[in-house]
Write a protein that holds these residues in place. Structure first.
Motif, PDB file in Angstrom:
ATOM      1  N   UNK A  69      40.969  55.775  35.613  1.00  0.00           N
ATOM      2  CA  UNK A  69      40.512  57.018  34.976  1.00  0.00           C
ATOM      3  C   UNK A  69      39.535  57.781  35.865  1.00  0.00           C
ATOM      4  N   UNK A  70      38.858  57.066  36.778  1.00  0.00           N
ATOM      5  CA  UNK A  70      37.865  57.699  37.648  1.00  0.00           C
ATOM      6  C   UNK A  70      38.455  58.211  38.956  1.00  0.00           C
ATOM      7  N   UNK A  71      39.571  57.617  39.397  1.00  0.00           N
ATOM      8  CA  UNK A  71      40.147  57.963  40.697  1.00  0.00           C
ATOM      9  C   UNK A  71      41.588  58.416  40.515  1.00  0.00           C
ATOM     10  N   UNK A  72      41.962  59.435  41.290  1.00  0.00           N
ATOM     11  CA  UNK A  72      43.294  60.028  41.124  1.00  0.00           C
ATOM     12  C   UNK A  72      44.414  59.077  41.530  1.00  0.00           C
ATOM     13  N   UNK A  73      44.153  58.245  42.528  1.00  0.00           N
ATOM     14  CA  UNK A  73      45.156  57.285  42.961  1.00  0.00           C
ATOM     15  C   UNK A  73      44.538  55.918  43.155  1.00  0.00           C
ATOM     16  N   UNK A  74      45.025  54.933  42.418  1.00  0.00           N
ATOM     17  CA  UNK A  74      44.497  53.572  42.509  1.00  0.00           C
ATOM     18  C   UNK A  74      45.614  52.634  42.934  1.00  0.00           C
ATOM     19  N   UNK A  75      45.314  51.806  43.936  1.00  0.00           N
ATOM     20  CA  UNK A  75      46.268  50.803  44.399  1.00  0.00           C
ATOM     21  C   UNK A  75      45.666  49.422  44.187  1.00  0.00           C
ATOM     22  N   UNK A  76      46.445  48.503  43.643  1.00  0.00           N
ATOM     23  CA  UNK A  76      45.990  47.135  43.407  1.00  0.00           C
ATOM     24  C   UNK A  76      46.610  46.210  44.441  1.00  0.00           C
ATOM     25  N   UNK A  77      45.762  45.467  45.127  1.00  0.00           N
ATOM     26  CA  UNK A  77      46.209  44.499  46.128  1.00  0.00           C
ATOM     27  C   UNK A  77      45.824  43.108  45.643  1.00  0.00           C
ATOM     28  N   UNK A  78      46.778  42.197  45.556  1.00  0.00           N
ATOM     29  CA  UNK A  78      46.506  40.832  45.113  1.00  0.00           C
ATOM     30  C   UNK A  78      46.445  39.895  46.308  1.00  0.00           C
ATOM     31  N   UNK A  79      45.492  38.978  46.272  1.00  0.00           N
ATOM     32  CA  UNK A  79      45.357  38.013  47.361  1.00  0.00           C
ATOM     33  C   UNK A  79      44.645  36.777  46.840  1.00  0.00           C
ATOM     34  N   UNK A  80      44.704  35.706  47.617  1.00  0.00           N
ATOM     35  CA  UNK A  80      44.037  34.468  47.253  1.00  0.00           C
ATOM     36  C   UNK A  80      42.796  34.228  48.086  1.00  0.00           C
ATOM     37  N   UNK A  81      41.970  33.298  47.644  1.00  0.00           N
ATOM     38  CA  UNK A  81      40.801  32.776  48.364  1.00  0.00           C
ATOM     39  C   UNK A  81      39.827  33.873  48.784  1.00  0.00           C
ATOM     40  N   UNK A  82      39.002  33.592  49.795  1.00  0.00           N
ATOM     41  CA  UNK A  82      37.972  34.532  50.243  1.00  0.00           C
ATOM     42  C   UNK A  82      38.547  35.679  51.059  1.00  0.00           C
ATOM     43  N   UNK A  83      39.858  35.693  51.256  1.00  0.00           N
ATOM     44  CA  UNK A  83      40.507  36.829  51.920  1.00  0.00           C
ATOM     45  C   UNK A  83      40.148  38.122  51.194  1.00  0.00           C
ATOM     46  N   UNK A  84      39.995  38.059  49.883  1.00  0.00           N
ATOM     47  CA  UNK A  84      39.697  39.254  49.094  1.00  0.00           C
ATOM     48  C   UNK A  84      38.386  39.897  49.543  1.00  0.00           C
ATOM     49  N   UNK A  85      37.376  39.075  49.787  1.00  0.00           N
ATOM     50  CA  UNK A  85      36.090  39.603  50.257  1.00  0.00           C
ATOM     51  C   UNK A  85      36.254  40.207  51.647  1.00  0.00           C
ATOM     52  N   UNK A  86      37.027  39.541  52.493  1.00  0.00           N
ATOM     53  CA  UNK A  86      37.241  40.024  53.855  1.00  0.00           C
ATOM     54  C   UNK A  86      37.929  41.388  53.872  1.00  0.00           C
ATOM     55  N   UNK A  87      38.826  41.629  52.919  1.00  0.00           N
ATOM     56  CA  UNK A  87      39.527  42.912  52.872  1.00  0.00           C
ATOM     57  C   UNK A  87      38.553  44.058  52.613  1.00  0.00           C
ATOM     58  N   UNK A  88      37.535  43.823  51.800  1.00  0.00           N
ATOM     59  CA  UNK A  88      36.514  44.843  51.574  1.00  0.00           C
ATOM     60  C   UNK A  88      35.656  45.012  52.830  1.00  0.00           C
ATOM     61  N   UNK A  89      35.272  43.907  53.456  1.00  0.00           N
ATOM     62  CA  UNK A  89      34.473  43.977  54.680  1.00  0.00           C
ATOM     63  C   UNK A  89      35.192  44.741  55.784  1.00  0.00           C
ATOM     64  N   UNK A  90      36.516  44.579  55.853  1.00  0.00           N
ATOM     65  CA  UNK A  90      37.312  45.275  56.862  1.00  0.00           C
ATOM     66  C   UNK A  90      37.442  46.761  56.591  1.00  0.00           C
ATOM     67  N   UNK A  91      37.298  47.153  55.336  1.00  0.00           N
ATOM     68  CA  UNK A  91      37.547  48.530  54.964  1.00  0.00           C
ATOM     69  C   UNK A  91      38.951  48.756  54.456  1.00  0.00           C
ATOM     70  N   UNK A  92      39.713  47.672  54.281  1.00  0.00           N
ATOM     71  CA  UNK A  92      41.078  47.803  53.759  1.00  0.00           C
ATOM     72  C   UNK A  92      41.101  47.974  52.238  1.00  0.00           C
ATOM     73  N   UNK A  93      40.004  47.619  51.587  1.00  0.00           N
ATOM     74  CA  UNK A  93      39.885  47.780  50.142  1.00  0.00           C
ATOM     75  C   UNK A  93      38.526  48.376  49.826  1.00  0.00           C
ATOM     76  N   UNK A  94      38.454  49.138  48.738  1.00  0.00           N
ATOM     77  CA  UNK A  94      37.187  49.739  48.320  1.00  0.00           C
ATOM     78  C   UNK A  94      36.303  48.766  47.568  1.00  0.00           C
ATOM     79  N   UNK A  95      36.936  47.905  46.764  1.00  0.00           N
ATOM     80  CA  UNK A  95      36.149  47.081  45.857  1.00  0.00           C
ATOM     81  C   UNK A  95      36.930  45.829  45.478  1.00  0.00           C
ATOM     82  N   UNK A  96      36.177  44.773  45.196  1.00  0.00           N
ATOM     83  CA  UNK A  96      36.757  43.535  44.672  1.00  0.00           C
ATOM     84  C   UNK A  96      35.928  43.101  43.469  1.00  0.00           C
ATOM     85  N   UNK A  97      36.434  43.299  42.259  1.00  0.00           N
ATOM     86  CA  UNK A  97      35.733  42.820  41.070  1.00  0.00           C
ATOM     87  C   UNK A  97      36.165  41.393  40.743  1.00  0.00           C
TER      88      UNK A  97
END
Length: 273
Positions: free
Chosen positions: A191-219
């Motif tokens: 509702x806040x962003x015009x285009x949202x993409x969901x990326x699924x991953x396992x383990x601490x890779x999720x945190x790394x994706x945010x650190x890389x700039x490949x993802x905006x957020x990991x809740x």
């Protein structure tokens, strides 16, 4: 932090990764799966990686808190101002599924703050390493340090966050633990962003994706332990980001009496009012 300790952690992660892969790639291996008290799986690879990493880190002056090691009572741990925190094989469920989405996590924590972190993805041969004064980096195609100095590793690595142009708001979520609360958060972001993409991953890779700039957020609105996040937390901190406790302005902290993390969100650092 002294560079020799960072190199020690990198060597430990790379060797543990090699040990894990030897088991992972053995078609005859049944992984010797056991169930821990919380019903989470434990394999021979978890145990071997733990032995390898503690073999490297026991030569340093810092105590070790490993998922697969003995967890000392808080009365003793509370006196630690600096220590290693290790998840020898993060993503055991992904390891058992043979989908490659598992990591080796090693962090050095000082006064409850993760200062240095190393994460290694054995299948992809990707190494993330960071220290708060040096920054965060990623190396690809690495299986051993080969005697390279820390400066040489940094010179051949990519500084994080890497430049990434996104036309969508990217949310990274757990492949195995997508909770109802996370689904509500995703709908709120839509509702806040015009285009949202969901990326699924396992383990601490999720945190790394945010650190890389490949993802905006990991809740993460589901249970995790301190060893699940410490290495990734050090990496995102060194990349100019943070892991905030959900609904609060405070980051995660470490070596608590209860080693269970509260829910959290990995995102860019918030502007202070």
């Amino acid at each position: 932090m002294e560079q020799r300790y960072i190199l020690n952690a990198i060597d430990a992660a790379l060797q543990a990764g090699a040990d894990i892969l030897a088991i992972y790639n053995d078609p005859a291996s049944d992984f010797e799966i056991e169930r821990k008290a919380d019903n989470s799986p434990l394999t021979i690879a978890d145990r071997k990686a733990h032995e390898t990493i503690t073999g490297f880190l026991c030569n340093t002056p810092f105590p070790i808190l490993s998922e697969e090691g003995k967890h000392l009572p808080y009365a003793e741990r509370s006196g630690w101002d600096a220590f290693w925190i290790v998840d020898p094989l993060d993503g055991t469920k992904e390891f058992i599924k043979r989908n490659g989405e598992f990591t080796v996590n090693i962090a050095w924590v000082h006064n409850s703050v993760p200062v240095m972190g190393v994460i290694y993805l054995p299948v992809k041969q990707e190494l993330y390493f960071a220290e708060e004064q040096l920054g965060a980096y990623k190396l690809s195609g690495v299986t051993s340090r080969g005697g390279a100095s820390l400066n040489e590793l940094i010179a051949s690595a990519t500084r994080l966050p890497a430049t990434t142009v996104r036309d969508r708001f990217v949310i990274v979520a757990s492949r195995s633990h997508l909770s109802p609360e996370t689904e509500v958060y995703i709908e709120d972001m839509k509702r806040l962003h015009s285009g949202v993409e969901l990326v699924s991953s396992g383990s601490s890779i999720k945190i790394c994706l945010v650190a890389e700039g490949k993802a905006n957020v990991y809740p993460r609105f589901a249970p995790t332990m301190e060893w699940d996040t410490a290495a990734g937390h050090a990496i995102v901190r060194a990349a100019g980001m943070e892991i905030y406790q959900a609904g609060k302005e405070e980051p995660l902290c470490y070596n608590k009496e209860n080693l269970l993390n509260p829910w959290f969100i990995v995102e860019p650092k918030r502007m202070k009012n």
